[in-house]
Design a protein around this motif. Structure first.
Motif, PDB file in Angstrom:
ATOM      1  N   TRP A   1       0.972  -1.169   0.056  1.00  0.00           N
ATOM      2  CA  TRP A   1       0.091   0.090  -0.086  1.00  0.00           C
ATOM      3  C   TRP A   1       0.752   1.205   0.155  1.00  0.00           C
ATOM      4  O   TRP A   1       0.555   2.433  -0.577  1.00  0.00           O
ATOM      5  CB  TRP A   1      -1.182   0.104   1.257  1.00  0.00           C
ATOM      6  CG  TRP A   1      -2.271  -0.511   0.938  1.00  0.00           C
ATOM      7  CD1 TRP A   1      -2.407  -2.177   1.021  1.00  0.00           C
ATOM      8  CD2 TRP A   1      -3.567   0.021   0.276  1.00  0.00           C
ATOM      9  NE1 TRP A   1      -3.660  -2.090   0.414  1.00  0.00           N
ATOM     10  CE2 TRP A   1      -4.388  -0.998   0.189  1.00  0.00           C
ATOM     11  CE3 TRP A   1      -3.735   1.209   0.276  1.00  0.00           C
ATOM     12  CZ2 TRP A   1      -5.560  -0.911  -0.269  1.00  0.00           C
ATOM     13  CZ3 TRP A   1      -5.159   1.495  -0.433  1.00  0.00           C
ATOM     14  CH2 TRP A   1      -6.116   0.553  -0.614  1.00  0.00           C
TER      15      TRP A   1
ATOM     16  N   GLU B   1       2.118   1.757  -3.578  1.00  0.00           N
ATOM     17  CA  GLU B   1       1.036   2.210  -4.233  1.00  0.00           C
ATOM     18  C   GLU B   1       0.856   3.574  -4.334  1.00  0.00           C
ATOM     19  O   GLU B   1       0.533   4.327  -5.288  1.00  0.00           O
ATOM     20  CB  GLU B   1      -0.223   1.378  -4.090  1.00  0.00           C
ATOM     21  CG  GLU B   1      -1.269   1.779  -5.101  1.00  0.00           C
ATOM     22  CD  GLU B   1      -2.678   1.122  -4.912  1.00  0.00           C
ATOM     23  OE1 GLU B   1      -2.671  -0.064  -5.177  1.00  0.00           O
ATOM     24  OE2 GLU B   1      -3.791   1.672  -4.846  1.00  0.00           O
ATOM     25  N   LYS B   2       0.618   3.953  -2.995  1.00  0.00           N
ATOM     26  CA  LYS B   2       0.198   5.358  -2.468  1.00  0.00           C
ATOM     27  C   LYS B   2       1.244   6.376  -2.976  1.00  0.00           C
ATOM     28  O   LYS B   2       1.085   7.461  -3.396  1.00  0.00           O
ATOM     29  CB  LYS B   2      -0.109   5.459  -1.239  1.00  0.00           C
ATOM     30  CG  LYS B   2      -1.748   4.687  -0.833  1.00  0.00           C
ATOM     31  CD  LYS B   2      -2.645   5.179  -2.023  1.00  0.00           C
ATOM     32  CE  LYS B   2      -3.621   3.857  -1.829  1.00  0.00           C
ATOM     33  NZ  LYS B   2      -4.432   3.892  -3.202  1.00  0.00           N
TER      34      LYS B   2
ATOM     35  N   GLU C   1       1.495   7.021  -6.607  1.00  0.00           N
ATOM     36  CA  GLU C   1       0.239   7.921  -7.012  1.00  0.00           C
ATOM     37  C   GLU C   1       0.658   9.511  -6.422  1.00  0.00           C
ATOM     38  O   GLU C   1       0.560  10.258  -7.430  1.00  0.00           O
ATOM     39  CB  GLU C   1      -1.068   7.666  -6.152  1.00  0.00           C
ATOM     40  CG  GLU C   1      -1.821   6.552  -6.822  1.00  0.00           C
ATOM     41  CD  GLU C   1      -2.999   6.531  -5.787  1.00  0.00           C
ATOM     42  OE1 GLU C   1      -3.621   7.335  -5.454  1.00  0.00           O
ATOM     43  OE2 GLU C   1      -3.149   5.263  -5.441  1.00  0.00           O
ATOM     44  N   ILE C   2       1.394   9.670  -5.566  1.00  0.00           N
ATOM     45  CA  ILE C   2       1.472  11.128  -4.965  1.00  0.00           C
ATOM     46  C   ILE C   2       2.784  11.421  -5.368  1.00  0.00           C
ATOM     47  O   ILE C   2       2.786  12.716  -5.839  1.00  0.00           O
ATOM     48  CB  ILE C   2       1.734  11.095  -3.374  1.00  0.00           C
ATOM     49  CG1 ILE C   2       0.286  10.796  -2.515  1.00  0.00           C
ATOM     50  CG2 ILE C   2       2.373  12.206  -2.581  1.00  0.00           C
ATOM     51  CD1 ILE C   2       0.442  10.268  -1.199  1.00  0.00           C
TER      52      ILE C   2
ATOM     53  N   SER D   1      -2.323   6.097 -12.453  1.00  0.00           N
ATOM     54  CA  SER D   1      -2.371   7.431 -11.877  1.00  0.00           C
ATOM     55  C   SER D   1      -1.595   8.416 -13.118  1.00  0.00           C
ATOM     56  O   SER D   1      -1.216   9.550 -12.575  1.00  0.00           O
ATOM     57  CB  SER D   1      -1.380   7.736 -10.672  1.00  0.00           C
ATOM     58  OG  SER D   1      -0.171   7.444 -10.651  1.00  0.00           O
TER      59      SER D   1
END
Lengths: 240, 240
Positions: A98, A101-102, A105-106, A140
């Motif tokens: 996680w 992934e995050k 994205e950021i 993203s």
């Protein structure tokens, strides 16, 4: 002339992109063909994760091979900052995934899994983690793939910090300044995130000696993966 | 006198706390007894999620019941801000659960699942989500439990924004200012996060009419649950 259907809600990933050829993994082609059931005459967006974004029309697609025409290559500018996070993989690998992934994205440039004194996990499966990064990058719509480096020991990691990079380590213990207020004038940042048990006293000393500054990520007690996401967000926001 | 063992790496949850009694759910007691194998003469920290934190010693513990002695009740000050997030639950409920866990860790007061035009999920299981919030609250040692309200329609939700609350909705479409620069002088905030398909044009109009301002959460294209986490972090950071 046939009707061209456009798919632009997410991007695809290619190993290499040039004006006349796009090279994809068999896995990506299989996914496009079998899972997404993409057919010829579909115009798609493909990135190589190195800043190239191709707009291209599929002429042929099968289980293993794909061919494109009308390839237009766009060069996407790099982020205005460079973020490298050294982070202890979590016991439950799901939590680490996680984070990957995050952070993708950021916006993150490089991730190094580190082994620390209180580490609960010393092995990872880079192939699996790589897939998560690629999926998040495509979803993203980012043209730069974060680099996942080999897992390494904390000491070796901190020793290799380049001179022009500002280093920080998240530490709850003492009165550290908030990361948002400690960002130096450079736009190269390296943040260390410890395991659930935190960094050991010795690791804190070693980090400080190697030029890493202890920082706070806020008042809350965060899990490892949350600290990684929060640090990435604090730095991304600084440049927005 | 017996040896008292102290557990303080996480907190426990009680339905109510007073100077002479702590009321727990059978489930919490069962978890302490069977999973964590906690025995009498253990001193633990227990919160009621409403600002009370009890330091208490267990005298008896079984599958269903627990008794405490030496209860000292501390009152933990409330956050300096109040954040309410109205968010469309994700198709994959796992992603929504991650949002709940991370927002609880970072600091959030209230969450309302909302049903929007492009919503992919219109049903949730509040009991299951409640458990995730309680676990995250205990793990991150927070004395205030975020309130999860009933799922409701977008229109009803935006219509009930209190006058003293600043409202925002995350919108990629137009040239919205970054949330960090749009925070008003009030410390009551309400942020709307749409589903993967975004808010509809009509929903944007309705939100604006009800006093919600369109904001950006940064340059990146974020998934719903990531947008929720990032918005929570932006507001938490504003007060740090």
């Amino acid at each position: 002339m046939s009707n061209i259907e456009i798919i632009d809600e997410f991007w695809f990933y290619a190993l290499s992109i040039s004006a006349d050829h796009i090279e994809m993994t068999e896995e990506e082609v299989f996914h496009m063909f079998r899972v997404l059931r993409i057919i010829p005459d579909t115009r798609v967006l493909v990135t190589d994760g190195k800043g190239r974004l191709a707009h291209a029309t599929i002429t042929e697609i099968g289980k293993k091979s794909i061919a494109f025409t009308d390839i237009e290559v766009e060069h996407i500018p790099q982020y205005s900052y460079d973020l490298h996070v050294g982070i202890a993989p979590t016991k439950n690998i799901n939590r680490f995934e996680w984070f990957l992934e995050k952070a993708t994205e950021i916006g993150i440039g490089r991730i190094t899994p580190i082994i620390t004194e209180h580490s609960e996990r010393k092995h990872i499966r880079p192939d699996r983690l790589e897939k998560i990064i690629v999926a998040a990058m495509k979803q993203s719509k980012k043209a730069y793939k974060p680099i996942l480096t080999d897992i390494m020991n904390f000491e070796s990691f901190v020793a290799q910090k380049p001179m022009d990079t500002s280093g920080y380590f998240a530490y709850l213990g003492k009165n550290s300044g908030h990361l948002k207020n400690e960002l130096g004038t450079t736009n190269h940042h390296c943040v260390l995130i410890g395991p659930e048990g935190g960094f050991s006293a010795n690791e804190c000393l070693v980090a400080e000696k190697s030029g890493f500054k202890s920082v706070s990520l806020g008042k809350s007690r965060l899990r490892t993966e949350t600290a990684g996401i929060v640090a990435s967000q604090i730095i991304a926001m600084h440049y927005e």
